[in-house]
Design a protein around this motif. Structure first.
Motif, PDB file in Angstrom:
ATOM      1  N   UNK A   1      -5.360  11.509   3.250  1.00  0.00           N
ATOM      2  CA  UNK A   1      -5.570  12.162   1.957  1.00  0.00           C
ATOM      3  C   UNK A   1      -4.420  11.926   1.001  1.00  0.00           C
ATOM      4  N   UNK A   2      -3.192  11.991   1.500  1.00  0.00           N
ATOM      5  CA  UNK A   2      -2.039  11.968   0.596  1.00  0.00           C
ATOM      6  C   UNK A   2      -1.128  10.756   0.759  1.00  0.00           C
ATOM      7  N   UNK A   3      -1.269  10.000   1.859  1.00  0.00           N
ATOM      8  CA  UNK A   3      -0.369   8.873   2.080  1.00  0.00           C
ATOM      9  C   UNK A   3      -1.154   7.640   2.557  1.00  0.00           C
ATOM     10  N   UNK A   4      -2.086   7.167   1.750  1.00  0.00           N
ATOM     11  CA  UNK A   4      -2.940   6.055   2.181  1.00  0.00           C
ATOM     12  C   UNK A   4      -2.222   4.711   2.094  1.00  0.00           C
ATOM     13  N   UNK A   5      -2.408   3.902   3.140  1.00  0.00           N
ATOM     14  CA  UNK A   5      -1.891   2.539   3.157  1.00  0.00           C
ATOM     15  C   UNK A   5      -3.089   1.635   3.400  1.00  0.00           C
ATOM     16  N   UNK A   6      -3.429   0.848   2.404  1.00  0.00           N
ATOM     17  CA  UNK A   6      -4.691   0.112   2.449  1.00  0.00           C
ATOM     18  C   UNK A   6      -4.450  -1.391   2.387  1.00  0.00           C
ATOM     19  N   UNK A   7      -5.518  -2.127   2.623  1.00  0.00           N
ATOM     20  CA  UNK A   7      -5.452  -3.588   2.598  1.00  0.00           C
ATOM     21  C   UNK A   7      -4.983  -4.101   1.238  1.00  0.00           C
ATOM     22  N   UNK A   8      -4.261  -5.206   1.260  1.00  0.00           N
ATOM     23  CA  UNK A   8      -3.818  -5.846   0.014  1.00  0.00           C
ATOM     24  C   UNK A   8      -4.985  -6.315  -0.836  1.00  0.00           C
ATOM     25  N   UNK A   9      -6.170  -6.406  -0.261  1.00  0.00           N
ATOM     26  CA  UNK A   9      -7.364  -6.767  -1.033  1.00  0.00           C
ATOM     27  C   UNK A   9      -7.578  -5.792  -2.181  1.00  0.00           C
ATOM     28  N   UNK A  10      -7.229  -4.530  -1.959  1.00  0.00           N
ATOM     29  CA  UNK A  10      -7.400  -3.521  -3.010  1.00  0.00           C
ATOM     30  C   UNK A  10      -6.335  -3.635  -4.096  1.00  0.00           C
TER      31      UNK A  10
ATOM     32  N   UNK B   1     -18.046   2.575 -14.389  1.00  0.00           N
ATOM     33  CA  UNK B   1     -17.616   1.566 -15.345  1.00  0.00           C
ATOM     34  C   UNK B   1     -16.131   1.473 -15.591  1.00  0.00           C
ATOM     35  N   UNK B   2     -15.337   2.315 -14.919  1.00  0.00           N
ATOM     36  CA  UNK B   2     -13.887   2.305 -15.129  1.00  0.00           C
ATOM     37  C   UNK B   2     -13.177   1.969 -13.820  1.00  0.00           C
ATOM     38  N   UNK B   3     -12.070   1.206 -13.948  1.00  0.00           N
ATOM     39  CA  UNK B   3     -11.311   0.848 -12.754  1.00  0.00           C
ATOM     40  C   UNK B   3     -10.849   2.105 -12.033  1.00  0.00           C
ATOM     41  N   UNK B   4     -11.178   2.186 -10.757  1.00  0.00           N
ATOM     42  CA  UNK B   4     -10.840   3.371  -9.960  1.00  0.00           C
ATOM     43  C   UNK B   4     -10.870   2.969  -8.493  1.00  0.00           C
ATOM     44  N   UNK B   5      -9.748   2.442  -8.011  1.00  0.00           N
ATOM     45  CA  UNK B   5      -9.694   1.945  -6.636  1.00  0.00           C
ATOM     46  C   UNK B   5      -9.910   3.074  -5.644  1.00  0.00           C
ATOM     47  N   UNK B   6      -9.232   4.195  -5.859  1.00  0.00           N
ATOM     48  CA  UNK B   6      -9.373   5.328  -4.938  1.00  0.00           C
ATOM     49  C   UNK B   6     -10.800   5.860  -4.958  1.00  0.00           C
ATOM     50  N   UNK B   7     -11.374   5.982  -6.136  1.00  0.00           N
ATOM     51  CA  UNK B   7     -12.745   6.460  -6.242  1.00  0.00           C
ATOM     52  C   UNK B   7     -13.716   5.539  -5.518  1.00  0.00           C
ATOM     53  N   UNK B   8     -13.485   4.225  -5.635  1.00  0.00           N
ATOM     54  CA  UNK B   8     -14.345   3.268  -4.938  1.00  0.00           C
ATOM     55  C   UNK B   8     -14.210   3.423  -3.427  1.00  0.00           C
ATOM     56  N   UNK B   9     -12.980   3.474  -2.940  1.00  0.00           N
ATOM     57  CA  UNK B   9     -12.760   3.634  -1.499  1.00  0.00           C
ATOM     58  C   UNK B   9     -13.421   4.909  -0.993  1.00  0.00           C
ATOM     59  N   UNK B  10     -13.288   5.980  -1.747  1.00  0.00           N
ATOM     60  CA  UNK B  10     -13.829   7.279  -1.309  1.00  0.00           C
ATOM     61  C   UNK B  10     -15.357   7.280  -1.183  1.00  0.00           C
TER      62      UNK B  10
ATOM     63  N   UNK C   1      -1.271   4.633  -3.737  1.00  0.00           N
ATOM     64  CA  UNK C   1      -1.644   3.665  -2.715  1.00  0.00           C
ATOM     65  C   UNK C   1      -0.471   2.760  -2.382  1.00  0.00           C
ATOM     66  N   UNK C   2      -0.264   2.522  -1.098  1.00  0.00           N
ATOM     67  CA  UNK C   2       0.632   1.452  -0.672  1.00  0.00           C
ATOM     68  C   UNK C   2      -0.211   0.441   0.091  1.00  0.00           C
ATOM     69  N   UNK C   3       0.323  -0.760   0.266  1.00  0.00           N
ATOM     70  CA  UNK C   3      -0.509  -1.856   0.753  1.00  0.00           C
ATOM     71  C   UNK C   3       0.072  -2.478   2.018  1.00  0.00           C
ATOM     72  N   UNK C   4      -0.806  -2.788   2.948  1.00  0.00           N
ATOM     73  CA  UNK C   4      -0.410  -3.347   4.231  1.00  0.00           C
ATOM     74  C   UNK C   4      -0.111  -4.841   4.099  1.00  0.00           C
ATOM     75  N   UNK C   5       0.806  -5.322   4.925  1.00  0.00           N
ATOM     76  CA  UNK C   5       1.062  -6.760   4.969  1.00  0.00           C
ATOM     77  C   UNK C   5      -0.179  -7.477   5.470  1.00  0.00           C
ATOM     78  N   UNK C   6      -0.441  -8.626   4.909  1.00  0.00           N
ATOM     79  CA  UNK C   6      -1.654  -9.380   5.242  1.00  0.00           C
ATOM     80  C   UNK C   6      -1.359 -10.363   6.363  1.00  0.00           C
ATOM     81  N   UNK C   7      -2.158 -10.317   7.402  1.00  0.00           N
ATOM     82  CA  UNK C   7      -2.004 -11.215   8.550  1.00  0.00           C
ATOM     83  C   UNK C   7      -2.932 -12.412   8.368  1.00  0.00           C
ATOM     84  N   UNK C   8      -2.348 -13.580   8.103  1.00  0.00           N
ATOM     85  CA  UNK C   8      -3.120 -14.786   7.849  1.00  0.00           C
ATOM     86  C   UNK C   8      -3.386 -15.600   9.111  1.00  0.00           C
TER      87      UNK C   8
END
Length: 267
Positions: A212-221, A232-241, A254-261
């Motif tokens: 809820x308060x400390x999300x770490x999500x994919x760098x895709x976001x 119609x408005x940019x809302x990454x959190x709203x989309x994820x929810x 939002x913080x973002x996870x390192x991407x494993x290639x």
């Protein structure tokens, strides 16, 4: 001085042309391919298109060489490369037009991207990462009619213009951190349900650490933030929810996870 000026001019023009070609290949434009926007909620149907593409051969390959975790048996694909080539040849000859429905176009381009990516890995196998392949996303390598599209062109020049952000969870870049490769072909008859499945599975997978308060999500976001909209408005959190089992507070950062290639290969 005049000679020097001419040399500089020639170099500048050459650099500009090279840069424009690279950007075009990477997907700044659709390279003339038809695109249609999803104008409202997408529905699955084959009834509104001049063409219904048969993706059954790709479906068979995916069921045989992709497991339920989305990990890929590239050795198996390599041993059956002729069937992969035949499917890509069929897609090349089924050149899309504006008479195709948005459902058919989405399924076609998603499958084309995924099959061409598998082909790219097979051609360079064994390889540790798609990033080790020169021009993986920028070189024109995917035949559609008499044109050569790049993977970047399909993603950025075509699919991202179709106003359907769930495509980011359907296309697979052959890497561990990518959304998994679905073990079935996308089809117009199931496209909405398949995109929902891919999005829900990715968002609720270990590729995101959602709280809820400390999300770490994919760098895709992060990379495609402007694509994720609500009303119609940019809302990454709203989309994820909309898809997440655990909801993120709207005020959270939002913080973002390192991407494993590393290659998404079955061990």
């Amino acid at each position: 001085m005049k000679t020097l000026f001419n040399i500089v001019t020639i170099l500048f023009v050459a650099f500009t042309m090279q840069s424009c070609n690279l950007l075009s290949a990477a997907g700044v434009s659709s390279q003339g391919q038809p695109t249609k926007e999803v104008e409202s909620k997408l529905t699955s149907t084959t009834a509104n298109s001049a063409v219904n593409v048969d993706h059954s051969e790709w479906d068979k390959l995916l069921k045989k060489y992709v497991n339920s975790q989305g990990m890929v048996d590239y050795k198996g694909f390599k041993n059956n490369e002729a069937k992969l080539d035949a499917y890509l040849k069929m897609l090349s000859e089924k050149e899309p037009s504006n008479d195709w429905s948005v459902q058919e176009l989405l399924a076609y381009y998603i499958n084309l991207y995924n099959a061409a990516t598998v082909k790219l890995i097979v051609e360079n196998y064994p390889v540790k990462s798609i990033k080790d392949i020169d021009g993986a996303w920028t070189k024109g390598r995917v035949s559609v009619g008499n044109k050569e599209l790049s993977l970047g062109g399909i993603e950025n020049g075509i699919l991202r213009k179709m106003n359907e952000p769930r495509i980011h969870f359907a296309i697979n870049c052959a890497s561990i951190s990518c959304p998994k490769l679905l073990d079935e072909a996308y089809t117009a008859s199931k496209i909405n349900e398949q995109l929902d499945r891919a999005t829900k599975e990715f968002i609720n997978s270990d590729k995101n650490d959602i709280s809820a308060s400390n999300p770490k999500v994919s760098s895709i976001f992060d990379w495609y933030a402007k694509d994720y909209k609500v009303n119609g408005k940019q809302d990454v959190i709203g989309f994820i929810n909309k898809y997440a089992n655990t909801k993120i507070n709207q005020g959270a950062t939002l913080s973002y996870k390192n991407y494993n290639w590393e290659l998404n290969e079955q061990k």
